[in-house]
Scaffold this motif. Sequence first.
Motif, PDB file in Angstrom:
ATOM      1  N   GLY A   1       0.555  -1.108  -0.053  1.00 43.76           N
ATOM      2  CA  GLY A   1       0.080   0.073   0.010  1.00 43.76           C
ATOM      3  C   GLY A   1       0.810   1.227   0.010  1.00 43.76           C
ATOM      4  O   GLY A   1       1.947   1.260   0.283  1.00 43.76           O
ATOM      5  N   ILE A   2       0.265   2.355  -0.241  1.00 38.85           N
ATOM      6  CA  ILE A   2       0.962   3.710  -0.331  1.00 38.85           C
ATOM      7  C   ILE A   2      -0.082   4.740   0.365  1.00 38.85           C
ATOM      8  O   ILE A   2      -1.277   4.695   0.279  1.00 38.85           O
ATOM      9  CB  ILE A   2       0.976   4.107  -1.560  1.00 38.85           C
ATOM     10  N   LEU A   3       0.708   5.394   1.308  1.00 39.25           N
ATOM     11  CA  LEU A   3      -0.100   6.643   2.016  1.00 39.25           C
ATOM     12  C   LEU A   3       0.552   7.889   1.644  1.00 39.25           C
ATOM     13  O   LEU A   3       1.814   8.074   1.786  1.00 39.25           O
ATOM     14  CB  LEU A   3       0.072   6.343   3.577  1.00 39.25           C
ATOM     15  N   HIS A   4      -0.266   8.590   0.732  1.00 38.79           N
ATOM     16  CA  HIS A   4       0.060   9.876   0.056  1.00 38.79           C
ATOM     17  C   HIS A   4      -0.187  10.936   0.860  1.00 38.79           C
ATOM     18  O   HIS A   4      -1.310  11.421   0.555  1.00 38.79           O
ATOM     19  CB  HIS A   4      -0.326   9.833  -1.482  1.00 38.79           C
ATOM     20  N   THR A   5       0.722  11.573   1.496  1.00 39.84           N
ATOM     21  CA  THR A   5       0.566  12.676   2.172  1.00 39.84           C
ATOM     22  C   THR A   5       1.220  14.103   1.623  1.00 39.84           C
ATOM     23  O   THR A   5       0.919  15.157   2.079  1.00 39.84           O
ATOM     24  CB  THR A   5       0.853  12.582   3.879  1.00 39.84           C
ATOM     25  N   ALA A   6       2.081  13.818   0.871  1.00 37.33           N
ATOM     26  CA  ALA A   6       3.005  14.891   0.163  1.00 37.33           C
ATOM     27  C   ALA A   6       2.094  16.019  -0.365  1.00 37.33           C
ATOM     28  O   ALA A   6       1.609  15.659  -1.475  1.00 37.33           O
ATOM     29  CB  ALA A   6       4.178  14.295  -0.406  1.00 37.33           C
ATOM     30  N   SER A   7       1.974  17.111   0.081  1.00 38.67           N
ATOM     31  CA  SER A   7       1.303  18.229  -0.587  1.00 38.67           C
ATOM     32  C   SER A   7       1.274  19.472   0.377  1.00 38.67           C
ATOM     33  O   SER A   7       1.527  19.495   1.522  1.00 38.67           O
ATOM     34  CB  SER A   7      -0.332  17.982  -0.594  1.00 38.67           C
ATOM     35  N   PRO A   8       1.587  20.656  -0.329  1.00 38.84           N
ATOM     36  CA  PRO A   8       2.075  21.962   0.243  1.00 38.84           C
ATOM     37  C   PRO A   8       0.678  22.360   0.931  1.00 38.84           C
ATOM     38  O   PRO A   8      -0.406  22.315   0.488  1.00 38.84           O
ATOM     39  CB  PRO A   8       2.171  22.746  -0.747  1.00 38.84           C
ATOM     40  N   PHE A   9       0.925  22.947   2.312  1.00 34.61           N
ATOM     41  CA  PHE A   9      -0.168  23.574   3.240  1.00 34.61           C
ATOM     42  C   PHE A   9       0.589  24.708   3.812  1.00 34.61           C
ATOM     43  O   PHE A   9       0.904  24.641   4.909  1.00 34.61           O
ATOM     44  CB  PHE A   9      -0.817  22.449   4.178  1.00 34.61           C
ATOM     45  N   HIS A  10       0.300  26.184   3.177  1.00 30.28           N
ATOM     46  CA  HIS A  10       0.608  26.991   3.801  1.00 30.28           C
ATOM     47  C   HIS A  10       0.089  28.291   2.928  1.00 30.28           C
ATOM     48  O   HIS A  10      -0.329  28.087   1.973  1.00 30.28           O
ATOM     49  CB  HIS A  10       2.287  27.228   4.001  1.00 30.28           C
ATOM     50  N   PHE A  11       0.299  29.490   3.702  1.00 30.81           N
ATOM     51  CA  PHE A  11      -0.477  30.529   2.976  1.00 30.81           C
ATOM     52  C   PHE A  11       0.458  31.619   2.618  1.00 30.81           C
ATOM     53  O   PHE A  11       0.184  32.816   2.216  1.00 30.81           O
ATOM     54  CB  PHE A  11      -1.713  31.137   3.673  1.00 30.81           C
ATOM     55  N   ASN A  12       2.057  31.411   2.751  1.00 30.59           N
ATOM     56  CA  ASN A  12       2.928  32.320   2.376  1.00 30.59           C
ATOM     57  C   ASN A  12       3.071  32.202   1.155  1.00 30.59           C
ATOM     58  O   ASN A  12       4.018  31.669   0.708  1.00 30.59           O
ATOM     59  CB  ASN A  12       4.051  32.029   3.347  1.00 30.59           C
ATOM     60  N   VAL A  13       2.289  32.737   0.293  1.00 28.02           N
ATOM     61  CA  VAL A  13       2.041  32.247  -1.176  1.00 28.02           C
ATOM     62  C   VAL A  13       2.118  33.638  -2.024  1.00 28.02           C
ATOM     63  O   VAL A  13       1.229  34.488  -1.761  1.00 28.02           O
ATOM     64  CB  VAL A  13       0.861  31.394  -1.356  1.00 28.02           C
ATOM     65  N   THR A  14       2.909  33.623  -3.001  1.00 31.07           N
ATOM     66  CA  THR A  14       2.733  34.543  -4.001  1.00 31.07           C
ATOM     67  C   THR A  14       2.353  34.204  -5.508  1.00 31.07           C
ATOM     68  O   THR A  14       1.793  34.868  -6.259  1.00 31.07           O
ATOM     69  CB  THR A  14       4.228  35.490  -4.281  1.00 31.07           C
ATOM     70  N   ASN A  15       2.373  32.825  -5.570  1.00 31.68           N
ATOM     71  CA  ASN A  15       1.884  32.341  -6.913  1.00 31.68           C
ATOM     72  C   ASN A  15       1.154  30.972  -6.599  1.00 31.68           C
ATOM     73  O   ASN A  15       1.690  29.935  -6.544  1.00 31.68           O
ATOM     74  CB  ASN A  15       3.069  31.817  -7.985  1.00 31.68           C
ATOM     75  N   PRO A  16      -0.304  31.236  -6.396  1.00 30.51           N
ATOM     76  CA  PRO A  16      -0.992  29.869  -5.885  1.00 30.51           C
ATOM     77  C   PRO A  16      -1.027  28.627  -7.013  1.00 30.51           C
ATOM     78  O   PRO A  16      -0.764  27.633  -6.509  1.00 30.51           O
ATOM     79  CB  PRO A  16      -2.738  30.489  -6.083  1.00 30.51           C
ATOM     80  N   ARG A  17      -0.765  29.116  -8.403  1.00 28.70           N
ATOM     81  CA  ARG A  17      -0.692  28.087  -9.232  1.00 28.70           C
ATOM     82  C   ARG A  17       0.565  27.178  -8.969  1.00 28.70           C
ATOM     83  O   ARG A  17       0.632  26.027  -9.005  1.00 28.70           O
ATOM     84  CB  ARG A  17      -0.862  28.479 -10.770  1.00 28.70           C
ATOM     85  N   LYS A  18       1.702  28.100  -8.954  1.00 31.95           N
ATOM     86  CA  LYS A  18       3.128  27.077  -8.651  1.00 31.95           C
ATOM     87  C   LYS A  18       3.298  26.379  -7.476  1.00 31.95           C
ATOM     88  O   LYS A  18       3.894  25.618  -7.263  1.00 31.95           O
ATOM     89  CB  LYS A  18       4.082  27.820  -9.345  1.00 31.95           C
ATOM     90  N   GLN A  19       2.927  27.312  -6.408  1.00 29.62           N
ATOM     91  CA  GLN A  19       3.308  27.112  -5.031  1.00 29.62           C
ATOM     92  C   GLN A  19       2.039  25.988  -4.058  1.00 29.62           C
ATOM     93  O   GLN A  19       2.467  25.104  -3.538  1.00 29.62           O
ATOM     94  CB  GLN A  19       3.320  28.315  -4.094  1.00 29.62           C
ATOM     95  N   LEU A  20       1.016  26.138  -4.766  1.00 32.25           N
ATOM     96  CA  LEU A  20      -0.232  24.957  -4.132  1.00 32.25           C
ATOM     97  C   LEU A  20      -0.599  24.177  -5.210  1.00 32.25           C
ATOM     98  O   LEU A  20      -0.784  22.905  -5.082  1.00 32.25           O
ATOM     99  CB  LEU A  20      -1.214  26.042  -3.598  1.00 32.25           C
ATOM    100  N   MET A  21      -1.367  24.636  -6.189  1.00 27.36           N
ATOM    101  CA  MET A  21      -2.095  23.889  -7.155  1.00 27.36           C
ATOM    102  C   MET A  21      -1.661  22.913  -7.961  1.00 27.36           C
ATOM    103  O   MET A  21      -1.796  21.813  -7.944  1.00 27.36           O
ATOM    104  CB  MET A  21      -3.059  24.881  -7.883  1.00 27.36           C
TER     105      MET A  21
END
Length: 340
Positions: free
Chosen positions: A78-98
């Motif tokens: 099995g795989i448990l996939h947790t890797a994903s960004p969670f922060h609001f110190n963001v200048t570019n939502p597309r590149k830094q979050l989405m």
Amino acid sequence: MTRILLTGASGFIASHILEKLLARGYSVRFTVRSEDKAQKLLAAYPSHADKLDYVLVPDIVVPGAFDKAVQSDPPFDGILHTASPFHFNVTNPRKQLMEPAIQGTVGILQAAKKYAPSVKRIVITSSFASVLDATQGNSPGKTYTEADWNPITWELGLENALNGYRASKKLAEKAAWEFVEREKPGFEIATINPPMVFGPPKPYISSLENLNTSNERTLNFIRGKCKQGLPHSGVFLWTDVREVAEAHILAFEKPDAANKRFLVVSDKYFSNQMIADIIKKDFPEYADQLPEEREPNDGLPEGGCYKADNSRSREILGLSYRPLEESIKDLIGALKEMGL
């Protein structure tokens, strides 16, 4: 021996998952972005050295980022996939979050389908943000369930950091379900959808200067940064990190959890005022750092607020939920251990 791949293992939730997996006797490979983080995790579990290895994945957006990580002998169950960004110190939502959230999620599914045919189930960390329709406000009388989806679009996600985060979680989770429907892989998936997550960080991998976003508010209260008035609580739903970690493992273990979303959320509301009250009661040495005036109605909306139905998590996963006071007390205990 059951073998699991855990992505993003240095994260707040994932570090608790790792501890629980090793306690259950699993063999675990984890991914992190840097050698420094890998060594800190290995050093935390010297007695499990024979069941623990890692692969560096510096950038989950890169095509094929997880190809090496999913290839193992013995193979993964099995795989448990947790890797994903969670922060609001963001200048570019597309590149830094989405893009990281969506491409990382689809990337792990593609890699598993191509290189890890032994994998039976992949559990993905999603969020209540992919369920909640924030445009509806507090919606008294509304009860959210796993059938609900945030209607936010890619275009709205580009507007600001908060929208970017909400869009990243919704669109990444949607992409996962669409992948399974389209590609018909040999594995099932399940998603874990918590709201605000509180509780103790692991001191060996975290620091006061690099605290996860949900817990940062409590640290700010203690440091007197909100002495002139508490900020808005945001959502009023929460859960403890240990429940979220347990949910990931149970969603892998339980046959009935296949192809389901899980709202992992306490029955009780929280507010910033409630957190301040707990600090004042259990840690009076910080009382003078808090606002003197209490918010009305315990800091909750006067007209009421939406709820979330956690019955699926209780009935299928067997979860129970600890009280807010226990979660905040354990959090502050960990902050003290980290040098508060």
